[in-house]
Design a protein around this motif. Structure first.
Motif, PDB file in Angstrom:
ATOM      1  N   THR A  78       5.587   3.564  11.991  1.00 18.45           N
ATOM      2  CA  THR A  78       6.951   3.158  11.680  1.00 18.45           C
ATOM      3  C   THR A  78       7.482   3.955  10.493  1.00 18.45           C
ATOM      4  O   THR A  78       6.719   4.537   9.718  1.00 18.45           O
ATOM      5  CB  THR A  78       7.042   1.656  11.349  1.00 18.45           C
ATOM      6  OG1 THR A  78       6.134   1.368  10.269  1.00 18.45           O
ATOM      7  CG2 THR A  78       6.696   0.790  12.544  1.00 18.45           C
TER       8      THR A  78
ATOM      9  N   HIS B 166       8.822   0.359   7.887  1.00 17.32           N
ATOM     10  CA  HIS B 166       7.544   0.654   7.253  1.00 17.32           C
ATOM     11  C   HIS B 166       7.446  -0.031   5.903  1.00 17.32           C
ATOM     12  O   HIS B 166       6.400  -0.595   5.543  1.00 17.32           O
ATOM     13  CB  HIS B 166       7.383   2.170   7.092  1.00 17.32           C
ATOM     14  CG  HIS B 166       6.192   2.559   6.272  1.00 17.32           C
ATOM     15  ND1 HIS B 166       6.243   2.706   4.897  1.00 17.32           N
ATOM     16  CD2 HIS B 166       4.903   2.802   6.618  1.00 17.32           C
ATOM     17  CE1 HIS B 166       5.059   3.044   4.446  1.00 17.32           C
ATOM     18  NE2 HIS B 166       4.228   3.103   5.455  1.00 17.32           N
TER      19      HIS B 166
ATOM     20  N   HIS C 197       3.112   7.137   3.631  1.00 18.68           N
ATOM     21  CA  HIS C 197       2.071   6.789   4.587  1.00 18.68           C
ATOM     22  C   HIS C 197       0.664   7.063   4.063  1.00 18.68           C
ATOM     23  O   HIS C 197      -0.282   7.143   4.847  1.00 18.68           O
ATOM     24  CB  HIS C 197       2.305   7.528   5.908  1.00 18.68           C
ATOM     25  CG  HIS C 197       3.418   6.940   6.722  1.00 18.68           C
ATOM     26  ND1 HIS C 197       4.718   7.378   6.601  1.00 18.68           N
ATOM     27  CD2 HIS C 197       3.434   5.936   7.636  1.00 18.68           C
ATOM     28  CE1 HIS C 197       5.484   6.676   7.429  1.00 18.68           C
ATOM     29  NE2 HIS C 197       4.729   5.802   8.059  1.00 18.68           N
TER      30      HIS C 197
ATOM     31  N   MET D 126       2.034  -0.017  10.288  1.00 18.02           N
ATOM     32  CA  MET D 126       2.643   0.810   9.251  1.00 18.02           C
ATOM     33  C   MET D 126       2.603   2.294   9.572  1.00 18.02           C
ATOM     34  O   MET D 126       3.514   3.043   9.225  1.00 18.02           O
ATOM     35  CB  MET D 126       1.922   0.580   7.923  1.00 18.02           C
ATOM     36  CG  MET D 126       2.071  -0.798   7.360  1.00 18.02           C
ATOM     37  SD  MET D 126       1.103  -0.959   5.841  1.00 18.02           S
ATOM     38  CE  MET D 126      -0.574  -0.767   6.466  1.00 18.02           C
TER      39      MET D 126
END
Length: 401
Positions: free
Chosen positions: A88, A93, A346, A85
């Motif tokens: 990406t 993601h 993220h 993750m």
């Protein structure tokens, strides 16, 4: 004391053990800086919070390796760690995170709380007999490794091997020669271990997180073999070394700020707020990397497409424009919008587990050892010479009553 005559075109050696004076100069000198990093790459540094936070959710700030100018030529695409993750962008993601969240649930994390307490008490029982200890080596290292072993269903006999491989990923004492190549070699060894582990897990049933990841589905969508390997590697990294540093850095911050230690010992209910302040004050993560997929303009400076961009976490988390008196530890600080776990898409999926471990561990130490003190002069505590993270070499303490 930082030499203010040093040019702001590279990271000075002094900043590897104490980044804060250098980043204070960097913020004062402008909003964007092109610097040479200790591993030989040139990157654009964004040291101000007001620029960094929106950048982290800007779709032009890519986490995908293939958007890097240097990614294709240095073999980064072949890394067994590349299909997770963190490396990406959407929509990939989004797909990966959704699948991992199906296995790595809040409920699964909370179910670990009594085990974290049990592991903590077991370690402290042994330390109490000694009267003194290195809390880094004898407490902060074993606890998160035991927890990640429990979470992933790792064989206990494998934990020493994983600790060794994981520690040397980021505690890079020398940036001479080929540090990136050394990193890749260690990564490949860990990737091979994880591949074999997953093969064994496929032949059994269980309720650990690796079994959950193997079985996670979204319709017909599942994690590929490469994605499984990369995700388990990510969980080992994120679940171990960053938590080691969170616990140790937090305890050290208290030991050198005795008023805050006394406040937390008297009011243990402040532990949630205290952990957030430890994350801000001495973040384990030193930087957040990305690449510009298009030109990005910040403060009148254009960062060209393809450029490596670094958000220095230790700079933005002590930006006085957002955090008043930023070099002061304040366990009641509110609000505390630090970026220790990144921000946006993220944001670290394992953040709740890291917080849980630190909350349990630090409160347990203060309750068990009310006379806790450093077993050396404060100036004798040493930090690793590290560009990527903030990590102590040791934390020697006495358990005076």
């Amino acid at each position: 004391m930082t030499d203010t005559t040093l040019p702001l075109d590279s990271i000075p050696d002094s900043a590897l053990t104490d980044p804060y004076p250098f980043y204070e100069r960097l913020r004062a000198a402008g909003r964007v800086h092109r610097l040479r990093t200790p591993i030989g790459l040139t990157a654009w540094f964004v040291p101000h919070y007001e620029d960094a936070r929106p950048l982290l959710i800007d779709p032009r700030f890519s986490k995908a390796v293939h958007h890097s100018d240097h990614g294709a030529e240095d073999g980064e695409r072949e890394s067994s760690f590349a299909n997770n993750m963190v490396s990406t962008d959407p929509p990939e993601h989004t797909r990966l995170r959704k699948l991992v969240q199906k296995a790595f649930t809040h409920r699964r994390t909370e179910l670990l709380r009594p085990r974290v307490q049990e592991f903590t008490d077991r370690i402290l029982d042994e330390l109490e007999k000694k009267g003194r200890a290195d809390l880094m080596e004898e407490f902060a290292f074993p606890l998160p490794m035991m927890v990640i072993g429990e979470l992933l269903g790792l064989p206990p006999e494998d934990l020493p091997y994983l600790r060794e491989k994981t520690v040397f990923f980021f505690m890079e004492e020398s940036y001479e020669g080929s540090p990136v190549q050394r990193f890749r070699e260690r990564q490949a060894a860990l990737g091979e271990y994880v591949r074999k582990l997953i093969e064994r897990k496929r032949l059994t049933s269980g309720d650990d997180l690796i079994h959950g990841l193997i079985e996670a589905r979204d319709g017909e969508n599942r994690l590929t073999e490469k994605e499984l390997v990369a995700t388990v590697m990510l969980l080992i990294f994120a679940g171990f070394l960053t938590t080691v540093n969170l616990i140790t850095n937090g305890l050290h911050a208290l030991l050198v700020n005795r008023d805050q230690l006394a406040l937390l010992a008297a009011r243990p209910q402040l532990i949630d707020s205290a952990v957030e302040e430890f994350l801000r004050y001495e973040s384990s993560l030193g930087l957040i990397e990305g690449h510009a997929t298009d030109d990005i303009e910040i403060g009148g400076t254009t960062i060209p497409a393809g450029s490596l961009i670094i958000v220095p976490v230790h700079s933005v988390n002590r930006d006085p424009a957002v955090f008043p008196d930023p070099h002061r530890l304040d366990i009641t600080r509110d609000p505390n919008p630090h970026l220790a776990f990144s921000y946006g898409l993220h944001h670290c999926l394992g953040a709740p587990l890291a917080r849980l471990e630190a909350q349990v561990a630090i409160n347990a130490v203060l309750k068990r050892f009310p006379g806790l003190t450093l077993d050396c002069a404060p100036e004798d505590v040493r930090w690793h010479r590290d560009f990527f993270s903030r990590s102590l070499r040791a934390l020697p303490v006495r358990f005076d009553r």
